[in-house]
Design a protein around this motif. Structure first.
Motif, PDB file in Angstrom:
ATOM      1  N   PHE A   1       1.102  10.489 -27.862  1.00 15.25           N
ATOM      2  CA  PHE A   1      -0.337  10.332 -27.602  1.00 15.25           C
ATOM      3  C   PHE A   1      -0.674   8.850 -27.419  1.00 15.25           C
TER       4      PHE A   1
ATOM      5  N   MET B   1      -7.510   8.755 -31.697  1.00 10.06           N
ATOM      6  CA  MET B   1      -7.135  10.150 -31.980  1.00 10.06           C
ATOM      7  C   MET B   1      -7.495  10.556 -33.401  1.00 10.06           C
TER       8      MET B   1
ATOM      9  N   ASN C   1     -11.027  14.544 -30.313  1.00  7.37           N
ATOM     10  CA  ASN C   1      -9.644  14.091 -30.131  1.00  7.37           C
ATOM     11  C   ASN C   1      -8.746  14.510 -31.288  1.00  7.37           C
TER      12      ASN C   1
ATOM     13  N   PHE D   1      -5.432  16.714 -31.003  1.00 10.14           N
ATOM     14  CA  PHE D   1      -4.199  16.250 -31.642  1.00 10.14           C
ATOM     15  C   PHE D   1      -3.581  17.376 -32.483  1.00 10.14           C
TER      16      PHE D   1
END
Length: 917
Positions: free
Chosen positions: A721, A730, A735, A739
């Motif tokens: 990522f 993240m 987000n 994740f």
């Protein structure tokens, strides 16, 4: 056509009045221009011009007070509020201004209608004491504060008005009240005759002033009312005039000037229902074209805008042949581009943060007045900085971040993003600096930017006024309050047009038409909620208290517009009334009651029709790109480098997309991935699985091998990522959810593998993310052609070779099945997945011949329970055989379709033709 003003002047002249010695008092300054013009047609000798003033100017002269702006009145009121309110109970200026504006309007009404202040404020306090919601003997703090507010109204009023009078200033109502106090003294010391003409709705102060002057034989009043309105006891156009005629003692013994009969004269009236506001603007343009053919100079023609927001669309619709035009209303300063710049600056700096949201930054850097400031020789650093923000997924940035990524122009960045410190004076100084920087840039281009320099001048004046107010009163303590006052000042500022006030077409608002007469009138937006404006109660005084004290309510306000509407029709010969057929609660409802009333009166015949917009018909032709020699050369180069399965399926979806992306190199617009995009998550899942399985290539997998991968999921997902999502965050919001979903996808896949192995199946990894490129034998083309792509995974499952493509989106079995080979290149949605996985199988076999039969298919992470979705060749008939094993014959059939597709792409005689969506 003889106007009302002409008739009044003719009457006075015929009576032998010395016009030079008269004082004409009019409802507005604009009417004075027309009065001077008409004066030249009535008088045939040289005379001194009479005194011509508006009612506001006359009242200021009587009161010996000067009116000041609403904003300054608000600051003065805040002084009184602070003086009368204990420090711990004081509200900040921003929240105070929200309710103080309404209270000032009420003060204004109370004074204009000469209501005894003590009486009404005591009465309001008593009412609120009676109807408050608390039944307890011991009132709560909320109730106590609520009642305390009403008890203080009288104190606020007295302190405030005393402070204003001491400075020789006042709001309109206070000036009127003081004028009434002084009118008797004025009558004793003045001998000049006053002519009041064209008045309708008078407040109590105006009535008192005029009646006092009439009683002292220092005035004469000329009304402009038609017999149809004054004789009908329920017609709102005559509501006020009937009251004056009935209640003023002067008219018991003196004539009432004048009641006319112009309204009943023959008129050409057209009522036009037009959809939407822009439709009305376009229709006005069409009407003006017709009028211009009969009246080229558009003499005595007016466009009256019920909704003044229509000004710009109407100006854009006026025929270019009309060269003489006068616009009485100004262009709102809030509508020019520079206003949005300062609004953006205030909006981002009133938030207490040292980091700025990327959309705010991009919006500022892209602004038409800011972007040029970043131009350095041939490079625009603003564009470079925006690209860096997008590329690195920077959602929140500090000034330090911006300086790091920016090459030069730190001074401008400092000005835009630093040094504001939530301080009003500092913010105003920064705005001055920004205006100067923009001015310096514009001056270099000289006459190209004269209008922009005018914008800057007006905004410089506006900020000077803000600076003056804050220096004088010191009430603006933070950016939030400054923004509030900025918007208040901006809402009243306009850029005035230059025009011919006495020639050509006149464009005006409804109230600006007072006293004026036109032969041809076009009235727009005659809808409920616009004309009349309808019920609104922006007041602290309850409706019943207003009725009891003879204060105006929505009924009186509607009657004002009724009079103006019908007065426009009185002397006109051609009338066009437009209304919006599409009712909208925000911008006006159904057609106005004025139109219904016209229909019910039966006095005039009129043509009522619904206009349908002329929508041009376009023959939508699919775009076609002719394959030139240069394009063929490009295609040969692409063929040499290699076609990918995705680019080939892109062609089947729409040949034009293939042309844009592969030949022109046009990519989809990159934007900041504020939340992780689907393709980014797909990349991360692919890369993570490759990393986890890489140590096991060539090895038959065991359950323990898969279990050993699980602890590494988190670190691998995080690493990839960071690689794919650059500096994107993240750790929170959507987000973080994405994740976790990526981790869950990988974990679920590993669990599926474990179940397979526990069930006794064998799995051996042969290749991962295998980048493949093979030559294709297509002799028909006569040049080198390659096919290239990346195969996600090749393994042996119970001895059968499998070609696997990972998909993070949802895929079902129907998308990897084919019935007729010839359909493969015709339907992108149905067969693109089959085309791609067969391409991978074909390439793998071409590199190293596979042990047939093999399988090729997709593992869909959103449909993981379906397992490995195998490519299937179905028979034509329903319920026929389904073949999932791929043989050499299968690949030969596929190659024939692949060859056809590539030959079509490279064929000079087959152009790139857009497909219908």
């Amino acid at each position: 056509m003889k106007s009302f003003i002409f008739d009044v002047l003719k009457n006075l002249n015929d009576k032998g009045e010395n016009l030079s010695t008269l004082t004409f008092i009019l409802p507005s300054k604009r009417a004075g221009v027309f009065l001077r013009q008409e004066l030249s047609t009535v008088v045939n000798k040289t005379i001194f011009s009479p005194t011509i003033i508006s009612i506001e100017e006359f009242v200021e002269e009587l009161a010996r007070l000067k009116s000041i702006t609403n904003t300054e009145l608000l600051f003065e009121f805040y002084n009184s509020y602070l003086a009368l309110t204990p420090k711990k109970e004081q509200e900040p200026f921003e929240s105070f201004s929200k309710w103080a504006q309404i209270l000032l309007q009420d003060f204004n009404e109370i004074d204009r209608y000469l209501i005894p202040q003590d009486k009404i404020f005591d009465y309001l306090g008593a009412i609120k004491e009676l109807d408050h919601w608390s039944l307890e003997d011991n009132k709560t703090d909320v109730v106590k504060n609520y009642l305390k507010f009403w008890d203080k109204l009288k104190l606020y009023y007295k302190h405030y008005t005393k402070a204003l009078i001491s400075k020789k200033t006042g709001y309109q109502g206070l000036i009127y009240r003081e004028a009434v106090e002084n009118i008797n003294d004025y009558c004793l010391t003045n001998t000049q005759k006053h002519i009041f003409l064209g008045f309708n709705a008078l407040n109590t102060a105006e009535e008192t002033i005029i009646q006092t002057l009439l009683k002292s034989e220092l005035a004469e009043v000329f009304w402009d009312i038609d017999e149809v309105f004054i004789e009908n006891p329920i017609h709102d156009a005559g509501l006020f005039t009937r009251s004056h005629k009935r209640n003023w003692k002067y008219f018991e013994k003196n004539p009432f000037n004048w009641i006319t009969g112009h309204y009943s004269e023959s008129k050409n009236i057209e009522i036009l229902g037009v959809p939407k506001n822009i439709g009305q603007a376009k229709t006005i343009g069409s009407i003006l074209k017709i009028i211009e053919t009969k009246n080229p100079k558009l003499k005595s023609t007016a466009v009256v805008l019920g909704d003044e927001n229509l000004l710009i669309p109407v100006l854009n619709s006026i025929p270019k042949t009309i060269d003489k035009l006068n616009i009485t209303m100004g262009f709102p300063l809030s509508s020019i581009p520079l206003a949005s710049l300062f609004e953006q600056l205030f909006a981002i700096h009133k938030k207490a943060s040292d980091k700025y949201y990327y959309k705010d930054i991009i919006s500022l850097l892209s602004h038409q007045f800011i972007r040029p400031l970043f131009t350095n020789e041939e490079t625009n650093n603003a564009s470079i900085l925006i690209e860096i923000i997008k590329k690195n997924n920077l959602v929140y940035l500090s000034l330090a971040d911006l300086k790091t990524y920016n090459n030069g122009n730190s001074e401008i960045l400092e000005l835009l993003f630093s040094n504001w410190k939530n301080n009003a004076n500092q913010s105003i100084n920064n705005c001055f600096e920004i205006i100067n920087k923009i001015k310096e840039h514009l001056v270099l281009k000289k006459e190209e930017n004269l209008i922009s320099l005018e914008y800057l001048y007006r905004f410089n004046k506006l900020f000077n006024e803000l600076f003056r107010l804050n220096e004088s009163y010191k009430h603006i303590n933070d950016i939030s309050a400054l923004f509030s006052i900025y918007k208040e000042l901006l809402s009243s500022e306009t850029l005035d047009f230059q025009g011919e006030p006495l020639e050509g077409l006149q464009v005006m608002g409804m109230l600006e038409s007072r006293v004026l007469d036109f032969e041809t009138v076009i009235i727009s937006s005659v809808n409920e909620g616009v004309l009349p404006s309808g019920k609104s109660n922006n007041s602290f005084i309850p409706f019943d208290v207003k009725i009891e004290n003879v204060l105006p309510t929505y009924k009186e306000k509607d009657a004002v517009y009724t009079y103006h509407f019908y007065r426009l029709l009185q002397r006109a010969k051609n009338v066009y009334i437009l209304y919006n057929t599409e009712a909208d609660v925000l911008t006006g409802g159904e057609k106005s009651r004025f139109i219904n009333q016209l229909e019910l009166e039966g006095i005039h015949d009129f043509n009522h029709k619904i206009m349908t917009p002329q929508v041009p018909t376009f023959n939508v032709e699919l775009k076609e790109i002719i394959k030139t020699e240069a394009i063929i050369d490009q295609l040969k180069e692409i063929a040499k480098q290699g076609f990918s399965p995705s680019s080939l399926t892109n062609y089947t979806r729409n040949p034009l997309d293939f042309y844009y992306q592969k030949l022109l190199g046009i990519k989809d617009l990159e934007d900041v991935e504020e939340t992780v995009a689907a393709n980014t998550m797909g990349t991360v899942v692919h890369d993570s699985l490759e990393a986890l399985y890489l140590p096991f290539i060539g090895i038959e997998l065991k359950v323990e091998d898969i279990k050993s991968m699980k602890p590494k999921i988190d670190s691998n997902i995080t690493k990839f990522f960071q690689k794919a999502y650059a500096d994107g965050d993240m750790t929170k919001g959507k987000n973080l959810i994405v994740f976790e979903i990526a981790k869950r996808y990988v974990l679920n896949f590993l669990n599926l593998e474990i179940e397979d192995l526990k069930a006794g199946n064998t799995i051996k990894i042969i290749a991962l993310e295998s980048r493949t490129e093979i030559p294709l034998n297509i002799p028909e083309l006569g040049f080198e052609v390659k096919l290239k792509g990346t195969v996600d995974r090749v393994d042996e499952y119970n001895g059968i070779t499998r070609i696997i493509d990972y998909k993070t989106g949802k895929v079902d079995s129907g998308q990897v099945a084919i019935v007729d080979w010839e359909d493969m290149n015709s339907d992108y949605k149905k067969f693109s997945k089959s085309f791609q996985i067969l391409a991978y199988a074909y390439m793998m076999n071409a590199i190293k011949p596979l042990d047939f039969p093999i399988e090729a298919g997709i593992i869909s992470f959103k449909n993981l329970s379906a397992g490995f979705l195998k490519f299937t060749k179905r028979e034509q008939q329903r319920g026929g055989n389904k073949e999932t094993l791929i043989t050499q014959e299968t690949l030969d059939f596929y190659f024939e379709e692949l060859k056809k597709l590539i030959i079509e792409i490279c064929n000079p005689d087959v152009n790139f033709i857009e497909k219908e969506v």
